[in-house]
Design an enzyme around this catalytic site. Structure first.
Site, mmCIF file in Angstrom:
data_model
loop_
_atom_site.group_PDB
_atom_site.id
_atom_site.type_symbol
_atom_site.label_atom_id
_atom_site.label_comp_id
_atom_site.label_asym_id
_atom_site.label_seq_id
_atom_site.Cartn_x
_atom_site.Cartn_y
_atom_site.Cartn_z
ATOM 1 N N GLU A 12 -4.605 2.714 6.959
ATOM 2 C CA GLU A 12 -4.348 2.536 5.526
ATOM 3 C C GLU A 12 -4.901 3.740 4.771
ATOM 4 O O GLU A 12 -4.319 4.221 3.812
ATOM 5 C CB GLU A 12 -5.019 1.259 5.012
ATOM 6 N N ARG A 54 0.814 -1.229 0.000
ATOM 7 C CA ARG A 54 0.000 0.000 0.000
ATOM 8 C C ARG A 54 0.846 1.277 0.000
ATOM 9 O O ARG A 54 0.428 2.306 0.543
ATOM 10 C CB ARG A 54 -0.946 0.042 1.205
ATOM 11 N N CYS A 114 -10.722 -0.704 3.254
ATOM 12 C CA CYS A 114 -10.154 -1.075 4.551
ATOM 13 C C CYS A 114 -9.505 0.156 5.183
ATOM 14 O O CYS A 114 -8.727 0.840 4.522
ATOM 15 C CB CYS A 114 -9.121 -2.182 4.372
HETATM 16 N N1 EPU Z 1 -12.177 -11.736 8.940
HETATM 17 C C1 EPU Z 1 -12.910 -11.854 10.081
HETATM 18 N N2 EPU Z 1 -13.702 -10.814 10.479
HETATM 19 C C2 EPU Z 1 -13.786 -9.670 9.759
HETATM 20 C C3 EPU Z 1 -13.019 -9.535 8.590
HETATM 21 C C4 EPU Z 1 -12.224 -10.596 8.186
HETATM 22 O O1 EPU Z 1 -12.859 -12.865 10.767
HETATM 23 O O2 EPU Z 1 -14.520 -8.768 10.183
HETATM 24 C C5 EPU Z 1 -11.351 -12.871 8.499
HETATM 25 C C6 EPU Z 1 -11.878 -13.478 7.207
HETATM 26 O O3 EPU Z 1 -12.898 -14.411 7.463
HETATM 27 C C7 EPU Z 1 -10.643 -14.112 6.633
HETATM 28 C C8 EPU Z 1 -9.521 -13.202 7.112
HETATM 29 O O4 EPU Z 1 -10.049 -12.432 8.182
HETATM 30 O O5 EPU Z 1 -10.425 -15.384 7.172
HETATM 31 C C9 EPU Z 1 -8.994 -12.289 5.998
HETATM 32 O O6 EPU Z 1 -10.073 -11.486 5.498
HETATM 33 P P1 EPU Z 1 -10.114 -10.952 3.979
HETATM 34 O O7 EPU Z 1 -9.970 -12.109 3.029
HETATM 35 O O8 EPU Z 1 -11.294 -10.067 3.850
HETATM 36 O O9 EPU Z 1 -8.795 -10.187 3.801
HETATM 37 P P2 EPU Z 1 -8.221 -8.971 4.598
HETATM 38 O O10 EPU Z 1 -6.831 -9.319 4.961
HETATM 39 O O11 EPU Z 1 -9.149 -8.532 5.666
HETATM 40 C C10 EPU Z 1 -7.152 -7.766 2.518
HETATM 41 C C11 EPU Z 1 -7.058 -6.333 2.064
HETATM 42 C C12 EPU Z 1 -8.267 -5.949 1.242
HETATM 43 C C13 EPU Z 1 -8.390 -6.889 0.058
HETATM 44 C C14 EPU Z 1 -8.523 -8.331 0.593
HETATM 45 C C15 EPU Z 1 -8.564 -9.358 -0.532
HETATM 46 C C16 EPU Z 1 -5.856 -4.956 3.656
HETATM 47 C C17 EPU Z 1 -5.958 -4.032 4.812
HETATM 48 N N3 EPU Z 1 -7.003 -5.475 3.219
HETATM 49 O O12 EPU Z 1 -8.229 -7.843 3.441
HETATM 50 O O13 EPU Z 1 -8.025 -4.638 0.751
HETATM 51 O O14 EPU Z 1 -9.527 -6.562 -0.720
HETATM 52 O O15 EPU Z 1 -7.366 -8.636 1.418
HETATM 53 O O16 EPU Z 1 -7.313 -9.447 -1.133
HETATM 54 O O17 EPU Z 1 -4.761 -5.193 3.144
HETATM 55 C C18 EPU Z 1 -8.296 -2.289 0.965
HETATM 56 O O18 EPU Z 1 -7.083 -2.193 0.795
HETATM 57 O O19 EPU Z 1 -9.029 -1.273 1.109
HETATM 58 C C19 EPU Z 1 -8.904 -3.612 1.023
HETATM 59 C C20 EPU Z 1 -10.190 -3.794 1.280
#
Ligand code: EPU
Length: 292
Positions: A287, A164, A216
């Protein structure tokens, strides 16, 4: 073209923020060249605004001048070799429109970015990423404009891309991207579209994609450690204050439910960091960019 008093609540996807001093919109090369002079006259700090999808702006009168870029050219192929086709896009273009153009040309590599609502310039500046794809790893070169260099073509290797973030090595002061050339593979249109549909479906079922948010709000604190999960475990999911709420679907999305303010957002972000620190010991970093 200069407009006075643009409202950030109308220009950001989370729909928060007061009035900036002015907006300078650049389209043609002469507009870029006149920009340093215009900014000097207007005063205030300069901020580059794309689609406003990663910005939370403060309330009230803001001492900033926003610079926006119009899309002048359609994306076009500038060359190819055995491995890649090079597709150049104006920084002012919307990222979803670039993905649509790439898929129509049968060019693969950007499908993971489906569902990100930003601009090409914003995706480059933030090194936007999702589902294992990052904008930086697909970037071949960037045409920049800065008061020191004028227009200059930089290679992707001139930038430090990280999670990012993106920085131009050895460059002090501001620069802006005028256009970005992506290195894309040759693929099958049907397969590219199917991957985009799959990714969008995945996003729709795990993220509040149509809500008024800035995506996010916190960075993941380490690889494989989801800020959303930490916020959820610390009890933030669904927490609300003054029209703002952490999404019940994905706790790392702060949503404006209508009538939200920056003050409420700030308080919720503060509470969230405290609670996650107490619950897991992780220090969450923003972020989103807070303006000014
Ligand atoms: N999870 C929870 N509770 C929640 C949210 C997530 O338990 O409220 C768990 C999910 O079930 C999953 C794990 O956390 O097992 C990871 O969640 P997710 O796949 O949504 O990925 P993330 O790490 O939360 C990142 C990026 C997103 C991007 C997704 C998909 C960051 C901060 N976030 O989210 O990017 O879309 O991976 O690649 O890096 C953004 O940058 O604005 C953004 C949304």
């Amino acid at each position: 073209m200069i407009h006075e008093g643009p409202k950030l609540c109308e220009r950001t996807t989370i729909r928060l923020g007061g009035k900036a001093l002015a907006e300078v919109r650049v389209a043609m090369r002469e507009d870029f060249e006149k920009l340093p002079g215009a900014l000097r006259k207007l005063g205030g700090d300069m901020r580059l605004l794309g689609e406003g999808s990663n910005i939370i702006a403060k309330d009230g009168e803001l001492p900033i001048v926003i610079v926006t870029k119009a899309q002048v050219h359609a994306p076009h192929v500038t060359g190819e070799d055995e491995q890649y086709v090079y597709l150049r896009a104006d920084a002012g273009m919307r990222l979803p429109a670039l993905l649509a153009a790439a898929s129509s040309l049968g060019l693969t590599g950007l499908e993971g970015l489906t569902g990100i609502p930003g601009s090409v310039g914003g995706a480059f500046a933030m090194n936007a990423g999702s589902y294992g794809t990052s904008f930086g790893e697909r970037t071949h070169s960037v045409e920049i404009f800065s008061p020191h260099t004028g227009f200059a073509e930089k290679m992707a290797t001139d930038f430090d891309f990280a999670y990012r973030s993106c920085a131009l090595r050895g460059h002090g002061g501001w620069f802006l991207a005028a256009s970005v050339t992506l290195a894309l593979g040759r693929g099958d249109k049907g397969a590219i579209r199917a991957a985009m549909r799959d990714n969008y479906g995945k996003k729709q079922s795990t993220q509040p994609v149509t809500a008024k948010s800035a995506g996010c709000v916190f960075k993941n604190p380490a690889q494989g450690v989801s800020a959303g999960k930490l916020l959820d475990e610390a009890g933030l999911k669904g927490m609300s204050l003054g029209g703002m709420r952490f999404s019940p679907m994905h706790a790392n999305f702060l949503i404006n439910e209508g009538g939200g303010t920056y003050a409420a957002a700030e308080e919720l972000l503060h509470t969230a960091r405290e609670k996650v620190r107490q619950h897991s010991g992780h220090e969450l970093e923003l972020e989103v960019r807070i303006w000014p």
